[in-house]
Design an enzyme around this catalytic site. Structure first.
Site, PDB file in Angstrom:
ATOM      1  N   LYS A   1      11.138 -50.502   2.656  1.00  0.00           N
ATOM      2  CA  LYS A   1      11.912 -49.655   1.743  1.00  0.00           C
ATOM      3  C   LYS A   1      11.729 -48.171   2.087  1.00  0.00           C
ATOM      4  O   LYS A   1      12.703 -47.418   2.200  1.00  0.00           O
ATOM      5  CB  LYS A   1      11.419 -49.922   0.320  1.00  0.00           C
ATOM      6  CG  LYS A   1      12.366 -49.525  -0.752  1.00  0.00           C
ATOM      7  CD  LYS A   1      11.875 -50.034  -2.093  1.00  0.00           C
ATOM      8  CE  LYS A   1      10.899 -49.057  -2.713  1.00  0.00           C
ATOM      9  NZ  LYS A   1      10.499 -49.483  -4.054  1.00  0.00           N
TER      10      LYS A   1
ATOM     11  N   GLU B   1      17.645 -50.974  -8.262  1.00  0.00           N
ATOM     12  CA  GLU B   1      16.892 -49.785  -7.852  1.00  0.00           C
ATOM     13  C   GLU B   1      17.705 -48.869  -6.939  1.00  0.00           C
ATOM     14  O   GLU B   1      18.430 -49.333  -6.069  1.00  0.00           O
ATOM     15  CB  GLU B   1      15.638 -50.257  -7.101  1.00  0.00           C
ATOM     16  CG  GLU B   1      14.850 -49.158  -6.442  1.00  0.00           C
ATOM     17  CD  GLU B   1      13.709 -49.708  -5.595  1.00  0.00           C
ATOM     18  OE1 GLU B   1      12.705 -50.150  -6.191  1.00  0.00           O
ATOM     19  OE2 GLU B   1      13.823 -49.716  -4.360  1.00  0.00           O
TER      20      GLU B   1
ATOM     21  N   HIS C   1      39.252 -43.812   9.061  1.00  0.00           N
ATOM     22  CA  HIS C   1      38.944 -45.244   9.030  1.00  0.00           C
ATOM     23  C   HIS C   1      39.706 -46.073  10.057  1.00  0.00           C
ATOM     24  O   HIS C   1      39.765 -47.280   9.949  1.00  0.00           O
ATOM     25  CB  HIS C   1      39.193 -45.786   7.617  1.00  0.00           C
ATOM     26  CG  HIS C   1      38.301 -45.147   6.597  1.00  0.00           C
ATOM     27  ND1 HIS C   1      36.927 -45.221   6.675  1.00  0.00           N
ATOM     28  CD2 HIS C   1      38.569 -44.393   5.507  1.00  0.00           C
ATOM     29  CE1 HIS C   1      36.399 -44.548   5.661  1.00  0.00           C
ATOM     30  NE2 HIS C   1      37.366 -44.033   4.954  1.00  0.00           N
TER      31      HIS C   1
ATOM     32  N   ASP D   1       7.895 -43.044  -6.616  1.00  0.00           N
ATOM     33  CA  ASP D   1       8.198 -44.475  -6.723  1.00  0.00           C
ATOM     34  C   ASP D   1       7.690 -44.980  -8.075  1.00  0.00           C
ATOM     35  O   ASP D   1       7.482 -46.172  -8.262  1.00  0.00           O
ATOM     36  CB  ASP D   1       7.530 -45.236  -5.563  1.00  0.00           C
ATOM     37  CG  ASP D   1       8.132 -46.626  -5.357  1.00  0.00           C
ATOM     38  OD1 ASP D   1       9.316 -46.805  -5.699  1.00  0.00           O
ATOM     39  OD2 ASP D   1       7.432 -47.526  -4.874  1.00  0.00           O
TER      40      ASP D   1
END
Length: 521
Positions: free
Chosen positions: A263, A424, A119, A347
């Site tokens: 999406k 979701e 990092h 989905d």
């Protein structure tokens, strides 16, 4: 000079000067941070900033300063930094702190399939110098506190995006020590640190009084999404209501782009970075393909993403038109096939309250109905080595799906960036190894862990990645496909499956009855 005089005479003013007046409260801006017309000033004086409010000097907040170095042209600026570059990892950790998680945070775990940690810019530079790393900058603004890189290690271990910070290593080590002293008795803690006067959240995990990992909770705005960090898989959370920090925050999509197109584009971008198998004549099954618009946007994106020659079968309970090769309009429970698939996407959405939601008309009979079918489809019709992505939400889920995920070489929960303000996520299982009797974490616990992750992390919504389609297509990997009897499935075979190098399923022609025609491929 004159500026100083008028500043002292004013009730409310800010003075920026190269003079340091020790008797007044000030903040110092190091010269190496100064930029003029986009060029950083190589040699200049430090600037001092003073502020007066209502006739009195104000104590300005402290902040850590980034050093503005890039990993390609890195030059150490302190003895600690020179030590880090010259000493062995063992000696450096011994000298500067065994309990700070430096192996992970500074050195990076390069031997994992996904690069862990790493990092800091100096850590990247160290690996680059040893030819262990390739990195490509993806944000080139010099005003960003964090720098974002695509990172590729020489052994193929990779990370989609590495978010790094360039603090003087002395400051960074002191920051870690302070975090450990203050919060070391916790299991995890989000610590807010002021860097360049921006509040940056560091997610810190502790183990046995040491820091296990500490990473900036800042993934760049153009990432395709967010996957659940490994540490959340091994928590033991209790189910709580989902309370996402930015729940329901809208996102503006370019005109003409449907949410589902964005999406699925981001889901495909993510799957491309995994070891998903891509054979010739690949077979893909897509459940819940329809939409309230009467079209199948997800299938359109999948068709564009998948290699030439792939067979795409889709199905939905509501009427729709689709680009898929075969479309089946029916309740999923009625869909049966002998064939196995290399990739299954779902989905489908439901929950245990679906009767009420559909005004008494049962569009589907809740989680048990839809997801028990889907679980049995995955168990029976997913090729060994195949992968899946199943949409879940806080209420639309089933524990059996988490069981199957744990029978894959790797699994995660992935939230697309465009829809990061909802509960979701796609439960993704990569390289299915078949049903096993290994001890698994219960699906209820894993779903609770997922909700816990969402509740304590703000995931930035973003549609940027959908413009980055130059390399969108899924690369044909020509993964070999074989049909093996049980006794032929040796350890060697399973190792190949685990690495995404082999698919085991029926081979040869397939025959599907579509709602419009019979299709043989």
């Amino acid at each position: 000079g004159g500026g100083g005089q008028s500043f002292l005479a004013a009730d409310n003013a800010v003075l920026v000067s190269t003079q340091c007046y020790k008797r007044h409260s000030y903040v110092e801006i190091p010269s190496n941070l100064l930029v003029q017309n986009g060029m950083s000033l190589k040699d200049g004086a430090n600037l001092y900033v003073y502020k007066r409010v209502n006739g009195a000097f104000v104590t300005l907040p402290n902040t850590l300063n980034t050093q503005g170095r890039s990993y390609e042209t890195f030059e150490p600026r302190s003895d600690v930094e020179r030590d880090f570059l010259d000493m062995s990892e063992e000696d450096f950790v011994e000298k500067y702190g065994k309990d700070l998680g430096l192996q992970h945070i500074l050195y990076g775990e390069v031997d994992k399939p996904q690069l862990g940690g790493l990092h800091t810019v100096i850590g990247m530079y160290r690996l680059l110098r040893a030819n262990k790393l390739n990195a490509k900058s993806v944000t080139n603004s010099d005003s960003d506190v964090m720098q974002n890189y695509f990172v590729l290690a020489d052994n193929g271990s990779y990370k989609q995006v590495c978010t790094v910070v360039d603090l003087l290593l002395d400051d960074f080590l002191e920051l870690l020590r302070n975090i450990l002293n203050e919060y070391g008795t916790n299991k995890s803690k989000v610590v807010t640190v002021s860097i360049d006067y921006h509040s940056i959240n560091f997610m810190t995990w502790f183990e046995d009084g040491s820091i296990k990992t500490c990473y900036p909770q800042l993934q760049s705005a153009w990432t395709c999404g967010y996957n659940m960090p490994e540490l959340y898989k091994v928590q033991n959370c209790v189910m709580e209501p989902c309370n996402i920090p930015n729940y329901g925050v809208g996102i503006t999509l370019p005109s003409g782009i449907m949410m589902n197109v964005a999406k699925y584009t981001q889901l495909c971008q993510y799957l491309s970075k995994t070891t998903v198998c891509v054979p010739h004549n690949m077979r893909v099954m897509h459940f819940g393909a329809g939409s309230d618009k009467g079209v199948a946007p997800g299938s359109t994106v999948l068709k564009q993403w998948l290699p030439e020659g792939t067979l795409l079968v889709d199905t939905d309970i509501v009427d729709y038109v689709s680009d898929a090769h075969v479309s089946v309009l029916s309740d999923c429970n009625k869909y049966k096939t002998e064939h196995k698939f290399d990739l299954v996407i779902s989905d489908m959405y439901t929950d245990n309250d679906s009767k009420r939601k559909h005004g008494g008309v049962i569009a589907n009979n809740g989680n048990d109905d839809v997801f028990i079918y889907l679980s049995s489809f995955l168990r029976n019709n997913l090729a060994l080595g195949g992968s899946f992505a199943v949409k879940l939400t806080e209420t639309s889920w089933h524990e059996s799906l988490y069981d199957i995920a744990q029978d894959c070489a790797w699994w995660t929960m992935f939230c697309t960036a465009v829809n990061a303000s909802s509960s979701e996520a796609f439960l993704i299982g990569v390289n299915y190894l078949g049903a096993s009797v290994k001890v698994k974490v219960s699906g209820k616990t894993l779903h609770a862990n997922y909700i816990f992750w969402r509740n304590c992390n703000y995931l930035q919504t973003s549609a940027y990645s959908i413009f980055d389609v130059a390399k969108f297509d899924l690369r044909l990997k020509a993964t070999p496909v074989v049909n093996l009897k049980t006794e032929q499935k040796t350890d060697l075979v399973f190792n190949l499956i685990k690495c995404g190098k082999l698919l085991v399923r029926d081979v040869g022609n397939t025959s599907f009855t579509s709602d419009s025609f019979v299709c043989t491929m």
